[in-house]
Write an enzyme that holds these catalytic residues in place. Structure first.
Site, PDB file in Angstrom:
ATOM      1  CG  HIS A 139      38.788   1.508  51.162  1.00 49.35           C
ATOM      2  ND1 HIS A 139      38.919   1.217  52.492  1.00 49.35           N
ATOM      3  CD2 HIS A 139      39.440   0.503  50.499  1.00 49.35           C
ATOM      4  CE1 HIS A 139      39.598   0.085  52.631  1.00 49.35           C
ATOM      5  NE2 HIS A 139      39.930  -0.359  51.440  1.00 49.35           N
ATOM      6  CG  ASP A 184      46.722  -2.266  48.162  1.00 52.84           C
ATOM      7  OD1 ASP A 184      46.236  -2.297  49.310  1.00 52.84           O
ATOM      8  OD2 ASP A 184      47.414  -3.198  47.693  1.00 52.84           O
ATOM      9  N   GLY A 185      46.478   0.273  50.111  1.00 50.16           N
ATOM     10  CA  GLY A 185      47.198   1.026  51.133  1.00 50.16           C
ATOM     11  C   GLY A 185      46.318   1.842  52.056  1.00 50.16           C
ATOM     12  CG  ASN A 186      42.399   2.781  50.879  1.00 52.03           C
ATOM     13  OD1 ASN A 186      42.289   3.965  50.616  1.00 52.03           O
ATOM     14  ND2 ASN A 186      42.321   1.835  49.943  1.00 52.03           N
ATOM     15  CB  ILE A 231      46.997   5.896  54.259  1.00 53.40           C
ATOM     16  CG1 ILE A 231      48.139   5.642  53.266  1.00 53.40           C
ATOM     17  CG2 ILE A 231      46.688   7.391  54.330  1.00 53.40           C
ATOM     18  CD1 ILE A 231      47.833   6.052  51.834  1.00 53.40           C
ATOM     19  CE1 TYR A 286      41.405  -1.283  62.494  1.00 47.81           C
ATOM     20  CE2 TYR A 286      42.356  -2.931  61.022  1.00 47.81           C
ATOM     21  CZ  TYR A 286      42.053  -1.612  61.310  1.00 47.81           C
ATOM     22  OH  TYR A 286      42.408  -0.620  60.430  1.00 47.81           O
ATOM     23  CE1 TYR A 287      41.068  -5.214  58.027  1.00 44.77           C
ATOM     24  CE2 TYR A 287      42.204  -7.160  58.855  1.00 44.77           C
ATOM     25  CZ  TYR A 287      42.204  -5.992  58.104  1.00 44.77           C
ATOM     26  OH  TYR A 287      43.341  -5.611  57.439  1.00 44.77           O
TER      27      TYR A 287
END
Length: 366
Positions: free
Chosen positions: A207, A211-213, A216, A249-250
Protein backbone atom coordinates in the site's frame (compact mmCIF):
# COMPACT_ATOMS: atom_id res chain seq x y z
CA UNK A 1 2.98 -11.69 17.75
CA UNK A 2 2.57 -10.59 14.12
CA UNK A 3 -0.94 -9.45 13.23
CA UNK A 4 -0.35 -8.85 9.53
CA UNK A 5 1.50 -10.82 6.88
CA UNK A 6 4.11 -8.10 6.30
CA UNK A 7 5.17 -8.36 9.97
CA UNK A 8 6.22 -12.00 9.62
CA UNK A 9 9.94 -12.81 9.82
CA UNK A 10 10.18 -14.28 6.31
CA UNK A 11 8.06 -11.63 4.55
CA UNK A 12 7.75 -11.55 1.53
CA UNK A 13 8.80 -15.18 0.94
CA UNK A 14 5.41 -16.37 -0.33
CA UNK A 15 4.79 -20.08 -0.72
CA UNK A 16 1.97 -22.05 -2.30
CA UNK A 17 0.91 -25.60 -3.11
CA UNK A 18 1.92 -26.02 -6.75
CA UNK A 19 0.39 -29.49 -7.04
CA UNK A 20 -2.96 -28.29 -5.70
CA UNK A 21 -3.01 -25.33 -8.12
CA UNK A 22 -1.73 -27.24 -11.16
CA UNK A 23 -5.19 -28.27 -12.38
CA UNK A 24 -7.01 -24.89 -11.97
CA UNK A 25 -4.01 -23.11 -13.50
CA UNK A 26 -3.99 -25.44 -16.51
CA UNK A 27 -7.75 -25.03 -16.94
CA UNK A 28 -7.49 -21.23 -16.84
CA UNK A 29 -4.58 -21.22 -19.27
CA UNK A 30 -6.55 -23.41 -21.69
CA UNK A 31 -9.59 -21.11 -21.56
CA UNK A 32 -7.33 -18.08 -21.91
CA UNK A 33 -5.68 -19.49 -25.03
CA UNK A 34 -9.01 -20.57 -26.53
CA UNK A 35 -10.53 -17.13 -25.98
CA UNK A 36 -7.56 -15.30 -27.48
CA UNK A 37 -7.65 -17.63 -30.49
CA UNK A 38 -11.36 -17.02 -31.07
CA UNK A 39 -10.99 -13.26 -30.76
CA UNK A 40 -8.00 -13.12 -33.07
CA UNK A 41 -10.00 -15.07 -35.68
CA UNK A 42 -12.41 -12.13 -35.92
CA UNK A 43 -11.98 -9.48 -38.57
CA UNK A 44 -9.84 -6.49 -37.62
CA UNK A 45 -12.82 -4.13 -37.05
CA UNK A 46 -14.44 -6.66 -34.71
CA UNK A 47 -11.15 -7.14 -32.83
CA UNK A 48 -10.88 -3.38 -32.36
CA UNK A 49 -14.48 -3.20 -31.15
CA UNK A 50 -13.90 -6.05 -28.67
CA UNK A 51 -10.75 -4.41 -27.29
CA UNK A 52 -12.51 -1.05 -26.94
CA UNK A 53 -15.49 -2.63 -25.16
CA UNK A 54 -13.22 -4.63 -22.83
CA UNK A 55 -10.99 -1.70 -21.89
CA UNK A 56 -14.02 0.52 -21.32
CA UNK A 57 -15.40 -2.04 -18.86
CA UNK A 58 -12.00 -2.42 -17.22
CA UNK A 59 -11.59 1.31 -16.58
CA UNK A 60 -15.17 1.75 -15.37
CA UNK A 61 -15.22 -1.26 -13.05
CA UNK A 62 -11.76 -0.76 -11.54
CA UNK A 63 -12.87 2.73 -10.50
CA UNK A 64 -16.27 1.45 -9.30
CA UNK A 65 -14.54 -0.98 -6.93
CA UNK A 66 -13.14 2.09 -5.16
CA UNK A 67 -16.53 3.86 -5.19
CA UNK A 68 -15.75 6.22 -8.09
CA UNK A 69 -18.29 6.33 -10.92
CA UNK A 70 -16.92 7.49 -14.28
CA UNK A 71 -18.91 8.53 -17.36
CA UNK A 72 -18.99 5.60 -19.81
CA UNK A 73 -19.11 7.78 -22.92
CA UNK A 74 -16.10 9.79 -21.74
CA UNK A 75 -14.13 6.62 -21.00
CA UNK A 76 -14.96 5.13 -24.40
CA UNK A 77 -14.15 8.44 -26.13
CA UNK A 78 -10.74 8.73 -24.42
CA UNK A 79 -9.84 5.11 -25.17
CA UNK A 80 -10.94 5.31 -28.81
CA UNK A 81 -8.94 8.47 -29.41
CA UNK A 82 -5.78 7.07 -27.81
CA UNK A 83 -6.11 3.80 -29.73
CA UNK A 84 -6.57 5.64 -33.01
CA UNK A 85 -10.18 4.52 -33.41
CA UNK A 86 -13.27 6.43 -34.50
CA UNK A 87 -14.88 8.14 -31.47
CA UNK A 88 -17.91 9.50 -33.37
CA UNK A 89 -19.85 12.14 -31.45
CA UNK A 90 -18.69 10.92 -28.04
CA UNK A 91 -17.89 13.71 -25.57
CA UNK A 92 -14.37 14.78 -24.59
CA UNK A 93 -13.14 13.25 -21.34
CA UNK A 94 -12.50 14.99 -18.01
CA UNK A 95 -9.00 15.01 -16.52
CA UNK A 96 -9.78 12.28 -14.02
CA UNK A 97 -11.08 10.00 -16.79
CA UNK A 98 -8.06 10.72 -18.99
CA UNK A 99 -5.76 9.80 -16.09
CA UNK A 100 -7.29 6.37 -15.45
CA UNK A 101 -7.30 5.63 -19.18
CA UNK A 102 -3.68 6.72 -19.51
CA UNK A 103 -2.59 4.39 -16.70
CA UNK A 104 -4.60 1.45 -18.06
CA UNK A 105 -3.18 1.78 -21.56
CA UNK A 106 0.37 2.29 -20.35
CA UNK A 107 0.14 -0.93 -18.31
CA UNK A 108 -1.43 -3.06 -21.04
CA UNK A 109 0.01 -1.59 -24.25
CA UNK A 110 3.56 -1.28 -22.87
CA UNK A 111 3.46 -4.55 -20.96
CA UNK A 112 7.02 -5.51 -21.93
CA UNK A 113 8.53 -2.33 -20.46
CA UNK A 114 10.04 -2.57 -16.98
CA UNK A 115 8.14 -1.38 -13.96
CA UNK A 116 10.00 1.47 -12.23
CA UNK A 117 9.26 3.88 -9.37
CA UNK A 118 9.04 6.71 -11.92
CA UNK A 119 6.46 4.79 -13.96
CA UNK A 120 4.38 4.10 -10.86
CA UNK A 121 4.66 7.75 -9.82
CA UNK A 122 3.42 8.71 -13.29
CA UNK A 123 0.41 6.42 -12.93
CA UNK A 124 -0.36 7.85 -9.51
CA UNK A 125 -0.11 11.44 -10.77
CA UNK A 126 -2.43 10.55 -13.67
CA UNK A 127 -5.01 9.17 -11.21
CA UNK A 128 -4.96 12.33 -9.07
CA UNK A 129 -4.32 15.27 -11.45
CA UNK A 130 -5.53 17.85 -8.91
CA UNK A 131 -3.38 16.51 -6.07
CA UNK A 132 -6.51 15.61 -4.15
CA UNK A 133 -8.54 12.52 -3.37
CA UNK A 134 -12.02 13.98 -3.19
CA UNK A 135 -11.65 17.02 -0.94
CA UNK A 136 -8.53 15.72 0.79
CA UNK A 137 -5.07 16.84 -0.30
CA UNK A 138 -2.70 13.89 -0.67
CA UNK A 139 0.93 13.19 -1.52
CA UNK A 140 0.92 12.58 -5.29
CA UNK A 141 3.61 11.00 -7.45
CA UNK A 142 5.62 9.76 -4.44
CA UNK A 143 5.42 7.11 -1.77
CA UNK A 144 3.27 8.12 1.19
CA UNK A 145 5.30 9.93 3.84
CA UNK A 146 3.36 9.03 6.98
CA UNK A 147 2.17 12.60 7.61
CA UNK A 148 -1.46 11.44 7.40
CA UNK A 149 -0.86 8.79 10.09
CA UNK A 150 -0.96 4.99 9.76
CA UNK A 151 -2.19 3.66 6.40
CA UNK A 152 -5.28 1.69 7.35
CA UNK A 153 -8.14 0.08 5.46
CA UNK A 154 -11.25 0.85 7.52
CA UNK A 155 -15.02 0.60 7.22
CA UNK A 156 -17.97 1.75 9.28
CA UNK A 157 -19.24 5.12 10.52
CA UNK A 158 -16.99 7.69 12.24
CA UNK A 159 -16.28 6.72 15.82
CA UNK A 160 -17.12 3.07 15.19
CA UNK A 161 -14.65 2.26 12.46
CA UNK A 162 -13.42 -1.26 11.95
CA UNK A 163 -9.75 -1.62 10.94
CA UNK A 164 -9.45 -4.38 8.36
CA UNK A 165 -5.76 -3.90 7.65
CA UNK A 166 -2.77 -1.68 8.48
CA UNK A 167 0.05 -1.38 5.94
CA UNK A 168 3.79 -1.14 6.66
CA UNK A 169 5.01 2.19 8.05
CA UNK A 170 6.25 4.87 5.65
CA UNK A 171 9.85 4.31 6.73
CA UNK A 172 9.78 0.79 5.27
CA UNK A 173 8.39 1.71 1.85
CA UNK A 174 11.63 2.45 0.00
CA UNK A 175 13.09 -1.00 0.73
CA UNK A 176 9.75 -2.77 0.32
CA UNK A 177 9.07 -1.27 -3.11
CA UNK A 178 12.65 -1.86 -4.26
CA UNK A 179 12.24 -5.57 -3.48
CA UNK A 180 8.82 -5.72 -5.18
CA UNK A 181 9.96 -3.97 -8.36
CA UNK A 182 13.10 -6.10 -8.67
CA UNK A 183 10.99 -9.26 -8.30
CA UNK A 184 8.39 -8.08 -10.83
CA UNK A 185 11.02 -7.26 -13.44
CA UNK A 186 13.01 -10.45 -12.91
CA UNK A 187 12.76 -13.25 -15.48
CA UNK A 188 12.15 -16.19 -13.19
CA UNK A 189 10.43 -19.50 -13.83
CA UNK A 190 6.97 -18.63 -12.60
CA UNK A 191 3.81 -18.67 -14.66
CA UNK A 192 2.81 -15.06 -15.54
CA UNK A 193 -0.78 -15.69 -14.39
CA UNK A 194 0.47 -16.77 -10.96
CA UNK A 195 2.81 -13.78 -11.04
CA UNK A 196 -0.17 -11.50 -11.74
CA UNK A 197 -1.93 -12.82 -8.63
CA UNK A 198 1.16 -12.50 -6.45
CA UNK A 199 1.95 -9.01 -7.75
CA UNK A 200 -1.60 -7.85 -7.01
CA UNK A 201 -1.43 -9.17 -3.45
CA UNK A 202 2.13 -7.98 -2.77
CA UNK A 203 1.57 -4.43 -4.04
CA UNK A 204 -1.75 -3.87 -2.29
CA UNK A 205 -0.24 -5.26 0.94
CA UNK A 206 2.59 -2.72 0.81
CA UNK A 207 0.00 0.00 0.00
CA UNK A 208 2.74 2.49 -0.96
CA UNK A 209 0.49 5.42 -1.92
CA UNK A 210 -1.96 7.50 0.09
CA UNK A 211 -4.74 6.52 -2.32
CA UNK A 212 -5.20 4.63 -5.58
CA UNK A 213 -3.41 1.46 -4.43
CA UNK A 214 -6.20 -0.89 -5.52
CA UNK A 215 -6.43 0.55 -9.03
CA UNK A 216 -2.67 0.46 -9.49
CA UNK A 217 -2.48 -3.11 -8.12
CA UNK A 218 -5.08 -4.20 -10.69
CA UNK A 219 -3.17 -2.39 -13.47
CA UNK A 220 0.01 -4.25 -12.47
CA UNK A 221 -1.90 -7.55 -12.54
CA UNK A 222 -3.26 -6.70 -15.99
CA UNK A 223 0.29 -5.94 -17.11
CA UNK A 224 1.38 -9.42 -16.03
CA UNK A 225 -1.66 -11.00 -17.71
CA UNK A 226 -0.75 -9.18 -20.95
CA UNK A 227 2.73 -10.68 -20.59
CA UNK A 228 1.15 -14.11 -20.18
CA UNK A 229 -0.48 -13.64 -23.61
CA UNK A 230 2.39 -11.66 -25.15
CA UNK A 231 -0.24 -9.28 -26.53
CA UNK A 232 -1.54 -5.77 -25.77
CA UNK A 233 -5.04 -6.74 -26.92
CA UNK A 234 -7.42 -7.11 -24.00
CA UNK A 235 -10.45 -9.34 -24.52
CA UNK A 236 -11.52 -9.84 -20.89
CA UNK A 237 -11.63 -7.68 -17.79
CA UNK A 238 -10.43 -9.00 -14.44
CA UNK A 239 -11.55 -5.74 -12.81
CA UNK A 240 -15.11 -6.17 -14.09
CA UNK A 241 -15.28 -9.61 -12.49
CA UNK A 242 -13.72 -8.36 -9.24
CA UNK A 243 -16.42 -5.66 -9.17
CA UNK A 244 -19.08 -8.37 -9.33
CA UNK A 245 -17.31 -10.29 -6.53
CA UNK A 246 -16.27 -7.21 -4.58
CA UNK A 247 -17.17 -8.52 -1.10
CA UNK A 248 -15.43 -11.85 -1.69
CA UNK A 249 -12.41 -9.96 -3.05
CA UNK A 250 -12.04 -7.82 0.05
CA UNK A 251 -12.76 -10.73 2.39
CA UNK A 252 -10.07 -12.85 0.71
CA UNK A 253 -7.56 -9.99 0.81
CA UNK A 254 -8.21 -9.45 4.51
CA UNK A 255 -7.87 -13.14 5.36
CA UNK A 256 -4.66 -13.38 3.37
CA UNK A 257 -3.14 -10.23 4.86
CA UNK A 258 -3.90 -11.54 8.36
CA UNK A 259 -2.67 -15.04 7.59
CA UNK A 260 0.70 -16.64 7.00
CA UNK A 261 2.93 -16.72 3.94
CA UNK A 262 1.12 -19.70 2.40
CA UNK A 263 -0.99 -17.83 -0.17
CA UNK A 264 -2.54 -20.88 -1.84
CA UNK A 265 -6.14 -19.80 -0.99
CA UNK A 266 -5.55 -16.34 -2.50
CA UNK A 267 -4.11 -17.86 -5.69
CA UNK A 268 -6.99 -20.32 -5.93
CA UNK A 269 -9.50 -17.46 -5.60
CA UNK A 270 -7.65 -15.33 -8.16
CA UNK A 271 -7.61 -18.18 -10.71
CA UNK A 272 -11.30 -18.80 -10.15
CA UNK A 273 -12.11 -15.11 -10.56
CA UNK A 274 -10.07 -14.99 -13.76
CA UNK A 275 -11.90 -18.04 -15.09
CA UNK A 276 -15.22 -16.32 -14.42
CA UNK A 277 -13.91 -13.17 -16.14
CA UNK A 278 -13.70 -15.21 -19.34
CA UNK A 279 -17.48 -15.68 -19.12
CA UNK A 280 -17.81 -11.89 -19.31
CA UNK A 281 -15.67 -11.96 -22.44
CA UNK A 282 -18.24 -14.24 -24.05
CA UNK A 283 -20.86 -11.54 -23.47
CA UNK A 284 -18.60 -8.95 -25.12
CA UNK A 285 -17.93 -11.30 -28.04
CA UNK A 286 -21.67 -11.88 -28.54
CA UNK A 287 -22.31 -8.11 -28.54
CA UNK A 288 -19.51 -7.48 -31.05
CA UNK A 289 -20.84 -10.16 -33.39
CA UNK A 290 -24.39 -8.83 -33.02
CA UNK A 291 -23.18 -5.34 -33.91
CA UNK A 292 -21.30 -6.61 -36.97
CA UNK A 293 -24.38 -8.59 -38.07
CA UNK A 294 -26.59 -5.51 -37.61
CA UNK A 295 -24.45 -3.31 -39.85
CA UNK A 296 -24.09 -6.07 -42.43
CA UNK A 297 -27.88 -6.44 -42.54
CA UNK A 298 -28.39 -2.68 -42.96
CA UNK A 299 -25.39 -1.94 -45.17
CA UNK A 300 -27.66 -0.58 -47.94
CA UNK A 301 -29.81 1.63 -45.68
CA UNK A 302 -29.77 5.42 -45.99
CA UNK A 303 -28.23 6.45 -42.68
CA UNK A 304 -26.66 9.82 -41.84
CA UNK A 305 -23.86 10.37 -39.31
CA UNK A 306 -26.22 11.32 -36.47
CA UNK A 307 -28.26 8.20 -37.04
CA UNK A 308 -25.17 6.02 -37.28
CA UNK A 309 -23.83 7.40 -34.00
CA UNK A 310 -27.11 6.85 -32.12
CA UNK A 311 -27.54 3.34 -33.53
CA UNK A 312 -24.04 2.49 -32.33
CA UNK A 313 -24.94 3.87 -28.90
CA UNK A 314 -28.00 1.60 -28.81
CA UNK A 315 -25.90 -1.39 -29.88
CA UNK A 316 -23.31 -0.57 -27.18
CA UNK A 317 -25.96 -0.52 -24.45
CA UNK A 318 -27.71 2.85 -24.32
CA UNK A 319 -28.81 3.58 -20.75
CA UNK A 320 -32.50 4.23 -20.29
CA UNK A 321 -35.07 4.76 -23.03
CA UNK A 322 -34.29 6.53 -26.28
CA UNK A 323 -36.54 9.57 -26.82
CA UNK A 324 -36.38 12.38 -29.37
CA UNK A 325 -35.26 14.80 -26.65
CA UNK A 326 -32.33 12.55 -25.70
CA UNK A 327 -31.48 12.19 -29.38
CA UNK A 328 -31.42 15.99 -29.80
CA UNK A 329 -29.26 16.39 -26.69
CA UNK A 330 -26.76 13.69 -27.64
CA UNK A 331 -26.44 14.73 -31.29
CA UNK A 332 -26.61 18.48 -30.60
CA UNK A 333 -29.42 19.04 -33.05
CA UNK A 334 -32.91 20.55 -32.94
CA UNK A 335 -35.88 18.52 -31.65
CA UNK A 336 -37.39 18.61 -35.17
CA UNK A 337 -34.19 17.20 -36.70
CA UNK A 338 -34.05 14.49 -34.02
CA UNK A 339 -37.65 13.46 -34.67
CA UNK A 340 -37.03 13.40 -38.42
CA UNK A 341 -33.95 11.18 -37.94
CA UNK A 342 -35.97 8.78 -35.81
CA UNK A 343 -38.97 8.75 -38.16
CA UNK A 344 -36.71 7.84 -41.10
CA UNK A 345 -35.25 4.90 -39.19
CA UNK A 346 -38.70 3.70 -38.13
CA UNK A 347 -39.82 3.85 -41.76
CA UNK A 348 -36.83 1.69 -42.76
CA UNK A 349 -37.67 -0.87 -40.08
CA UNK A 350 -34.47 -0.19 -38.13
CA UNK A 351 -36.13 1.42 -35.10
CA UNK A 352 -39.54 0.70 -33.63
CA UNK A 353 -41.80 2.76 -31.40
CA UNK A 354 -42.12 1.33 -27.90
CA UNK A 355 -45.44 0.74 -26.17
CA UNK A 356 -46.95 3.99 -24.90
CA UNK A 357 -46.98 7.35 -26.61
CA UNK A 358 -47.48 11.07 -26.26
CA UNK A 359 -44.70 13.01 -24.60
CA UNK A 360 -43.14 9.80 -23.30
CA UNK A 361 -42.71 8.15 -26.72
CA UNK A 362 -39.55 6.07 -26.79
CA UNK A 363 -37.84 3.93 -29.39
CA UNK A 364 -35.67 0.84 -29.56
CA UNK A 365 -33.97 -1.33 -32.16
CA UNK A 366 -36.47 -3.24 -34.26
Amino acid sequence: MAKYIHELANWPAFRWDRDFLAHPLAAVRLRQGTLIGRMQALGFPQQEEAVLATLTEDVLKSSEIEGEILDKDQVRSSLARRLGMEAGALPPADRNVEGVVEMTLDATQRFRAELTPERLFGWHTALFPTGRSGMRKIVVGAWRDGSAGPMQVVSGPAGRERVHYEAPGAGKLEAAMKAFIEWFNAHEKIDPVIKAALAHLWFVTIHPFEDGNGRIARAIADMSLARSENSPQRFYSMSAQIRIERKAYYDMLERTQKGDLDVTPWLEWFLGCLDRAFDGAETILAAVLQKAEFWQKHRGAKINERQRDMLNRLLDGFEGKLTSSKWALREKCSPDTALRDITELVAQGILKKDEGGGRSTSYSLA
